[in-house]
Scaffold this motif. Structure first.
Motif, mmCIF file in Angstrom:
data_model
loop_
_atom_site.group_PDB
_atom_site.id
_atom_site.type_symbol
_atom_site.label_atom_id
_atom_site.label_comp_id
_atom_site.label_asym_id
_atom_site.label_seq_id
_atom_site.Cartn_x
_atom_site.Cartn_y
_atom_site.Cartn_z
ATOM 1 N N LEU A 53 10.409 2.078 82.166
ATOM 2 C CA LEU A 53 11.635 2.775 82.538
ATOM 3 C C LEU A 53 11.956 3.867 81.526
ATOM 4 N N ALA A 54 11.818 3.578 80.245
ATOM 5 C CA ALA A 54 12.049 4.589 79.209
ATOM 6 C C ALA A 54 11.063 5.749 79.369
ATOM 7 N N ASP A 55 9.796 5.421 79.590
ATOM 8 C CA ASP A 55 8.784 6.462 79.810
ATOM 9 C C ASP A 55 9.118 7.304 81.036
ATOM 10 N N THR A 56 9.597 6.660 82.075
ATOM 11 C CA THR A 56 9.890 7.351 83.331
ATOM 12 C C THR A 56 11.066 8.300 83.159
ATOM 13 N N PHE A 57 12.110 7.860 82.460
ATOM 14 C CA PHE A 57 13.223 8.769 82.181
ATOM 15 C C PHE A 57 12.761 9.954 81.331
ATOM 16 N N ALA A 58 11.928 9.698 80.336
ATOM 17 C CA ALA A 58 11.424 10.779 79.481
ATOM 18 C C ALA A 58 10.548 11.744 80.283
ATOM 19 N N LEU A 59 9.706 11.203 81.165
ATOM 20 C CA LEU A 59 8.860 12.048 82.005
ATOM 21 C C LEU A 59 9.706 12.864 82.973
ATOM 22 N N PHE A 60 10.750 12.256 83.517
ATOM 23 C CA PHE A 60 11.676 12.998 84.387
ATOM 24 C C PHE A 60 12.280 14.176 83.627
ATOM 25 N N ASP A 101 10.269 20.678 90.568
ATOM 26 C CA ASP A 101 11.508 20.116 91.095
ATOM 27 C C ASP A 101 11.202 18.909 91.981
ATOM 28 N N ASP A 102 10.212 19.040 92.851
ATOM 29 C CA ASP A 102 9.811 17.919 93.704
ATOM 30 C C ASP A 102 9.344 16.733 92.862
ATOM 31 N N GLN A 103 8.516 17.015 91.865
ATOM 32 C CA GLN A 103 7.980 15.928 91.050
ATOM 33 C C GLN A 103 9.072 15.255 90.231
ATOM 34 N N SER A 104 9.996 16.036 89.682
ATOM 35 C CA SER A 104 11.064 15.418 88.883
ATOM 36 C C SER A 104 11.949 14.535 89.750
ATOM 37 N N ALA A 105 12.236 14.975 90.972
ATOM 38 C CA ALA A 105 13.058 14.158 91.876
ATOM 39 C C ALA A 105 12.348 12.852 92.228
ATOM 40 N N GLU A 106 11.047 12.928 92.465
ATOM 41 C CA GLU A 106 10.270 11.727 92.777
ATOM 42 C C GLU A 106 10.271 10.758 91.598
ATOM 43 N N ILE A 107 10.104 11.292 90.407
ATOM 44 C CA ILE A 107 10.086 10.454 89.200
ATOM 45 C C ILE A 107 11.443 9.778 89.013
ATOM 46 N N LEU A 108 12.518 10.546 89.122
ATOM 47 C CA LEU A 108 13.858 9.978 88.942
ATOM 48 C C LEU A 108 14.138 8.883 89.972
ATOM 49 N N ALA A 109 13.661 9.065 91.168
ATOM 50 C CA ALA A 109 13.914 8.088 92.235
ATOM 51 C C ALA A 109 13.337 6.714 91.917
#
Length: 180
Positions: free
Chosen positions: A40-47, A70-78
């Motif tokens: 989860l920490a990695d995912t927030f950082a990647l977002f 933009d598409d990739q960041s939205a997918e990551i945040l989701a």
């Protein structure tokens, strides 16, 4: 498969007010929650890194890169909510602050004033590769404890990250001449 420790019940006073009944043992919950919280920490950082590059990309391919990121960041945040909620479903606790994200994440930030667009994409491709490796390691922990539900979610996140890698890779490839 490793020997299962005894299941934890909601009546276990050590679990506190946020307890959730599960048939997974206490060590399973501890191990899986720990792995998921790092993910989860990695995912927030990647977002945030992907969004940073989305905001700061420039050059002749601006629109294409801007939309891709933009598409990739939205997918990551989701994915973050599903990750955190899975930890809670198991009876674990999840991240509570941005400070925890910074302390736990293995994704290196990029705070440079300017990064070449191709370098942005290459860096994100490598970060997504690292994310896939971390997801596979977490999947192994789930397998050790017989947690098929978390493992199933992880399989979908691996597929999504591999798709991001593919798009970044193809975007970075030099144009082929001759129409082949």
């Amino acid at each position: 498969m490793a020997k299962k420790d005894s299941p934890r019940s909601a009546a276990d006073p050590a679990r506190g007010r946020l307890s959730t009944p599960t048939d997974l043992g206490g060590n399973a919950v501890k191990d899986i929650a720990a792995a998921m919280n790092v993910l989860l920490a990695d995912t927030f950082a990647l977002f945030f890194k992907t969004k940073n590059f989305h905001w700061h990309v420039s050059g002749p391919h601006f629109r294409d890169y801007h939309l891709l990121l933009d598409d990739q960041s939205a997918e990551i945040l989701a994915t973050t909510d599903d990750m955190a909620e899975r930890v809670r479903k198991l009876g674990g606790q999840t991240l509570k602050s941005p400070d925890q994200v910074v302390k736990m994440s293995r994704i290196a930030p990029n705070e440079a004033d300017y990064v070449e667009p191709a370098d942005m994409l290459a860096e994100l491709m490598e970060d997504n590769r690292a994310q896939v490796a971390a997801l596979r390691a977490a999947h192994d922990i789930c397998d050790e404890h017989g947690d098929v539900a978390t493992a199933s979610l992880i399989e979908n996140w691996i597929d999504a990250a591999e798709k991001r890698i593919w798009f970044l890779y193809e975007t970075l490839r030099p144009a082929q001449s001759g129409g082949h």
